[in-house]
Design a protein around this motif. Structure first.
Motif, PDB file in Angstrom:
ATOM      1  N   VAL A  36      31.692  21.408  54.905  1.00 50.71           N
ATOM      2  CA  VAL A  36      30.403  20.973  54.352  1.00 50.71           C
ATOM      3  C   VAL A  36      29.448  22.158  54.224  1.00 50.71           C
ATOM      4  CG1 VAL A  36      28.359  19.561  54.789  1.00 50.71           C
ATOM      5  CG2 VAL A  36      30.630  18.609  55.179  1.00 50.71           C
ATOM      6  N   LEU A  37      29.389  22.993  55.250  1.00 48.34           N
ATOM      7  CA  LEU A  37      28.520  24.169  55.208  1.00 48.34           C
ATOM      8  C   LEU A  37      28.954  25.142  54.119  1.00 48.34           C
ATOM      9  CD1 LEU A  37      28.009  24.851  59.021  1.00 48.34           C
ATOM     10  CD2 LEU A  37      26.336  23.951  57.411  1.00 48.34           C
ATOM     11  N   LEU A  38      30.252  25.298  53.964  1.00 49.85           N
ATOM     12  CA  LEU A  38      30.748  26.186  52.909  1.00 49.85           C
ATOM     13  C   LEU A  38      30.379  25.640  51.535  1.00 49.85           C
ATOM     14  CD1 LEU A  38      32.411  28.747  52.370  1.00 49.85           C
ATOM     15  CD2 LEU A  38      34.455  27.308  52.259  1.00 49.85           C
ATOM     16  N   SER A  39      30.476  24.330  51.367  1.00 44.46           N
ATOM     17  CA  SER A  39      30.093  23.713  50.089  1.00 44.46           C
ATOM     18  C   SER A  39      28.606  23.909  49.820  1.00 44.46           C
ATOM     19  CB  SER A  39      30.439  22.221  50.110  1.00 44.46           C
ATOM     20  OG  SER A  39      31.816  22.018  50.331  1.00 44.46           O
ATOM     21  N   LEU A  40      27.781  23.728  50.852  1.00 45.61           N
ATOM     22  CA  LEU A  40      26.341  23.941  50.688  1.00 45.61           C
ATOM     23  C   LEU A  40      26.032  25.390  50.305  1.00 45.61           C
ATOM     24  CD1 LEU A  40      24.900  21.901  53.709  1.00 45.61           C
ATOM     25  CD2 LEU A  40      24.809  21.289  51.287  1.00 45.61           C
ATOM     26  N   SER A  41      26.788  26.314  50.873  1.00 46.10           N
ATOM     27  CA  SER A  41      26.558  27.722  50.540  1.00 46.10           C
ATOM     28  C   SER A  41      26.909  28.004  49.082  1.00 46.10           C
ATOM     29  CB  SER A  41      27.381  28.625  51.466  1.00 46.10           C
ATOM     30  OG  SER A  41      28.769  28.477  51.219  1.00 46.10           O
ATOM     31  N   PHE A  42      27.981  27.381  48.573  1.00 45.54           N
ATOM     32  CA  PHE A  42      28.348  27.571  47.166  1.00 45.54           C
ATOM     33  C   PHE A  42      27.281  26.983  46.238  1.00 45.54           C
ATOM     34  CE2 PHE A  42      33.023  27.889  48.451  1.00 45.54           C
ATOM     35  CZ  PHE A  42      33.024  29.268  48.296  1.00 45.54           C
ATOM     36  N   VAL A  43      26.776  25.796  46.599  1.00 47.51           N
ATOM     37  CA  VAL A  43      25.732  25.168  45.790  1.00 47.51           C
ATOM     38  C   VAL A  43      24.474  26.030  45.788  1.00 47.51           C
ATOM     39  CG1 VAL A  43      24.230  23.152  45.577  1.00 47.51           C
ATOM     40  CG2 VAL A  43      26.641  22.845  46.153  1.00 47.51           C
ATOM     41  N   ALA A  44      24.103  26.546  46.958  1.00 51.85           N
ATOM     42  CA  ALA A  44      22.920  27.406  47.046  1.00 51.85           C
ATOM     43  C   ALA A  44      23.094  28.668  46.203  1.00 51.85           C
ATOM     44  CB  ALA A  44      22.649  27.769  48.504  1.00 51.85           C
ATOM     45  N   ALA A  45      24.280  29.262  46.250  1.00 55.18           N
ATOM     46  CA  ALA A  45      24.533  30.467  45.453  1.00 55.18           C
ATOM     47  C   ALA A  45      24.422  30.159  43.959  1.00 55.18           C
ATOM     48  CB  ALA A  45      25.912  31.024  45.780  1.00 55.18           C
ATOM     49  N   TYR A  46      24.948  28.993  43.536  1.00 50.68           N
ATOM     50  CA  TYR A  46      24.850  28.604  42.129  1.00 50.68           C
ATOM     51  C   TYR A  46      23.389  28.399  41.716  1.00 50.68           C
ATOM     52  CZ  TYR A  46      24.706  25.530  38.091  1.00 50.68           C
ATOM     53  OH  TYR A  46      24.389  24.966  36.886  1.00 50.68           O
ATOM     54  N   LEU A  47      22.603  27.752  42.587  1.00 47.65           N
ATOM     55  CA  LEU A  47      21.201  27.504  42.261  1.00 47.65           C
ATOM     56  C   LEU A  47      20.421  28.808  42.157  1.00 47.65           C
ATOM     57  CD1 LEU A  47      20.477  24.409  44.551  1.00 47.65           C
ATOM     58  CD2 LEU A  47      20.629  24.434  42.050  1.00 47.65           C
ATOM     59  N   VAL A  48      20.713  29.747  43.034  1.00 48.32           N
ATOM     60  CA  VAL A  48      20.030  31.049  42.971  1.00 48.32           C
ATOM     61  C   VAL A  48      20.374  31.759  41.664  1.00 48.32           C
ATOM     62  CG1 VAL A  48      19.919  33.347  43.995  1.00 48.32           C
ATOM     63  CG2 VAL A  48      19.853  31.324  45.464  1.00 48.32           C
ATOM     64  N   PHE A  49      21.647  31.758  41.296  1.00 48.01           N
ATOM     65  CA  PHE A  49      22.048  32.391  40.026  1.00 48.01           C
ATOM     66  C   PHE A  49      21.393  31.687  38.843  1.00 48.01           C
ATOM     67  CE2 PHE A  49      24.948  32.465  36.365  1.00 48.01           C
ATOM     68  CZ  PHE A  49      24.989  33.830  36.125  1.00 48.01           C
ATOM     69  N   ASP A  50      21.339  30.354  38.888  1.00 42.84           N
ATOM     70  CA  ASP A  50      20.729  29.584  37.809  1.00 42.84           C
ATOM     71  C   ASP A  50      19.250  29.936  37.659  1.00 42.84           C
ATOM     72  OD1 ASP A  50      20.706  27.235  35.866  1.00 42.84           O
ATOM     73  OD2 ASP A  50      19.243  26.548  37.340  1.00 42.84           O
ATOM     74  N   GLN A  51      18.547  30.087  38.781  1.00 40.68           N
ATOM     75  CA  GLN A  51      17.130  30.412  38.717  1.00 40.68           C
ATOM     76  C   GLN A  51      16.901  31.842  38.252  1.00 40.68           C
ATOM     77  OE1 GLN A  51      14.687  28.179  38.943  1.00 40.68           O
ATOM     78  NE2 GLN A  51      16.402  26.759  39.110  1.00 40.68           N
ATOM     79  N   ILE A  52      17.800  32.740  38.614  1.00 43.56           N
ATOM     80  CA  ILE A  52      17.680  34.123  38.134  1.00 43.56           C
ATOM     81  C   ILE A  52      17.748  34.150  36.608  1.00 43.56           C
ATOM     82  CG2 ILE A  52      18.866  36.349  38.027  1.00 43.56           C
ATOM     83  CD1 ILE A  52      19.617  35.966  40.946  1.00 43.56           C
ATOM     84  N   MET A  53      18.617  33.323  36.026  1.00 37.90           N
ATOM     85  CA  MET A  53      18.750  33.285  34.569  1.00 37.90           C
ATOM     86  C   MET A  53      17.625  32.493  33.910  1.00 37.90           C
ATOM     87  SD  MET A  53      21.386  35.136  34.264  1.00 37.90           S
ATOM     88  CE  MET A  53      21.616  34.955  32.492  1.00 37.90           C
ATOM     89  N   SER A 133      15.394  24.178  48.966  1.00 38.71           N
ATOM     90  CA  SER A 133      14.684  23.776  50.179  1.00 38.71           C
ATOM     91  C   SER A 133      15.454  22.693  50.928  1.00 38.71           C
ATOM     92  CB  SER A 133      13.283  23.272  49.825  1.00 38.71           C
ATOM     93  OG  SER A 133      12.601  22.815  50.967  1.00 38.71           O
ATOM     94  N   VAL A 134      16.016  21.762  50.168  1.00 37.76           N
ATOM     95  CA  VAL A 134      16.809  20.686  50.802  1.00 37.76           C
ATOM     96  C   VAL A 134      18.007  21.273  51.540  1.00 37.76           C
ATOM     97  CG1 VAL A 134      18.253  18.672  50.339  1.00 37.76           C
ATOM     98  CG2 VAL A 134      16.070  18.929  49.163  1.00 37.76           C
ATOM     99  N   ILE A 135      18.712  22.197  50.893  1.00 31.28           N
ATOM    100  CA  ILE A 135      19.869  22.833  51.539  1.00 31.28           C
ATOM    101  C   ILE A 135      19.428  23.609  52.775  1.00 31.28           C
ATOM    102  CG2 ILE A 135      21.640  24.611  51.251  1.00 31.28           C
ATOM    103  CD1 ILE A 135      21.881  23.742  48.345  1.00 31.28           C
ATOM    104  N   GLY A 136      18.295  24.319  52.671  1.00 25.74           N
ATOM    105  CA  GLY A 136      17.798  25.083  53.799  1.00 25.74           C
ATOM    106  C   GLY A 136      17.423  24.228  54.986  1.00 25.74           C
ATOM    107  N   ASN A 137      17.042  22.972  54.737  1.00 23.49           N
ATOM    108  CA  ASN A 137      16.696  22.061  55.830  1.00 23.49           C
ATOM    109  C   ASN A 137      17.889  21.275  56.347  1.00 23.49           C
ATOM    110  OD1 ASN A 137      13.695  22.281  56.199  1.00 23.49           O
ATOM    111  ND2 ASN A 137      13.721  21.802  54.032  1.00 23.49           N
ATOM    112  N   ILE A 138      18.859  21.018  55.468  1.00 23.41           N
ATOM    113  CA  ILE A 138      20.018  20.234  55.881  1.00 23.41           C
ATOM    114  C   ILE A 138      21.027  21.075  56.649  1.00 23.41           C
ATOM    115  CG2 ILE A 138      22.085  19.085  54.983  1.00 23.41           C
ATOM    116  CD1 ILE A 138      20.411  17.772  52.901  1.00 23.41           C
TER     117      ILE A 138
END
Length: 236
Positions: A36-53, A133-138
Motif C-alpha cells: 500500500v505504501l509503495l502504491s501511494l509513493s507511485f501515485v505521489a510521484a505521478y501527481l508531482v510529475f503531472d503538476q510540474i507539467m 496532501s491526502v497521501i501525506g496524511n494517510i
C-alpha cells in the motif's frame, strides 16, 4: 585482489538479503501494508510529475495574450479579442472569455464574471494538488497501523510463551514493526513538501492571472454600459 572483490560482493549480498528480510519480516500483514505504501509513493510521484507539467507559466499564462486582448479592446475589436483567447486555451484565456461574455452588461458584470472564473480555476488547479496532501496524511497512518499490528504480534508471542520469550525476541519484533512507520514517513514527507510547493505555485499563478486579466479588460471600464430605457406607459 579477487579475494577482496569476492568479500565485498558477499557483504553487499548479505546487506541486501538483510534488508529484504526486514521488509518481509512483518508477514502477510506487513507485506500488504508495504505494498500500500509503495502504491501511494507511485501515485505521489505521478501527481508531482503531472503538476510540474501543468503548472508551467506558459501553460497558464500564454505570452502576449494579455496585451493582444487589451489592444483589441482599445480599438473595439471584440471578435478579435475573443478569437485570440480561443486560439490559446489556458487559465488566462478562460478567465478573459468569462469577462468578455459580460462586456455588454458593463464593467461591474465583467469584474464579477472574472472573479467567479478565477475562483473556479483556482479550485480546479488545487483539486489535484489536494491528493498530495491526502497521501501525506494517510501514509503515516498506514505505517502506524503496521507498527501497531507488529507490536501486537510481538506481545502475542510473549503471551503464548508465558513470558519465556526474552527481551531480544521482543525487541526484534518491535524493530521489525517499526519498518512500516519508516516507510510511511518516507512517503509522507516528500508528498507534503511537494504539496506546499505546488500550492504556493498555484497561488502565485492565480495572482498573475488576476493581474493580467484586469490589465487586459481595463478598456471595458471606460465604456458606458448600455442604457435600458423603461417602457413608456400606455395612454388610456
Amino acid at each position: 585482489m579477487p579475494v577482496l572483490v569476492a568479500q565485498a560482493d558477499n557483504e553487499l549480498a548479505g546487506e541486501s538479503a538483510g534488508l529484504f528480510e526486514i521488509l518481509l519480516s512483518g508477514g502477510v500483514t506487513g507485506a500488504i501494508i508495504l505494498v500500500v505504501l509503495l502504491s501511494l509513493s507511485f501515485v505521489a510521484a505521478y501527481l508531482v510529475f503531472d503538476q510540474i507539467m501543468t503548472l508551467r507559466r506558459k501553460e497558464v499564462l500564454p505570452e502576449g495574450l494579455s496585451e493582444t486582448v487589451r489592444q483589441a479592446l482599445l480599438t473595439a475589436r471584440l471578435p478579435e479579442a475573443d478569437a485570440a483567447c480561443r486560439r490559446e486555451p489556458s487559465v488566462l484565456s478562460v478567465v478573459l472569455l468569462s469577462g468578455l461574455a459580460e462586456i455588454e452588461s458593463g464593467w461591474h458584470a465583467v469584474e464579477k464574471a472574472v472573479e467567479d472564473s478565477l475562483a473556479e480555476q483556482s479550485a480546479r488547479m488545487m483539486r489535484r494538488i489536494e491528493y498530495l496532501s491526502v497521501i501525506g496524511n494517510i501514509a503515516p497512518m498506514v505505517g502506524l497501523l503496521g507498527t501497531v499490528t507488529g507490536m501486537i504480534f510481538a506481545f502475542q508471542q510473549v503471551a503464548a510463551t508465558r513470558g519465556a520469550a526474552g527481551a531480544g525476541d521482543l525487541a526484534e519484533g518491535i524493530y521489525q514493526a517499526l519498518v512500516t512507520t519508516v516507510g510511511g514517513l518516507v512517503v509522507a514527507i516528500p508528498s507534503l513538501a511537494a504539496y506546499a510547493v505546488c500550492r504556493n505555485r498555484v497561488d502565485t499563478l492565480i495572482a498573475d492571472v488576476a493581474f493580467q486579466a484586469q490589465h487586459s479588460l481595463h478598456p471595458v471600464k471606460r465604456r458606458p454600459a448600455k442604457s435600458v430605457r423603461p417602457p413608456k406607459p400606455a395612454r388610456g
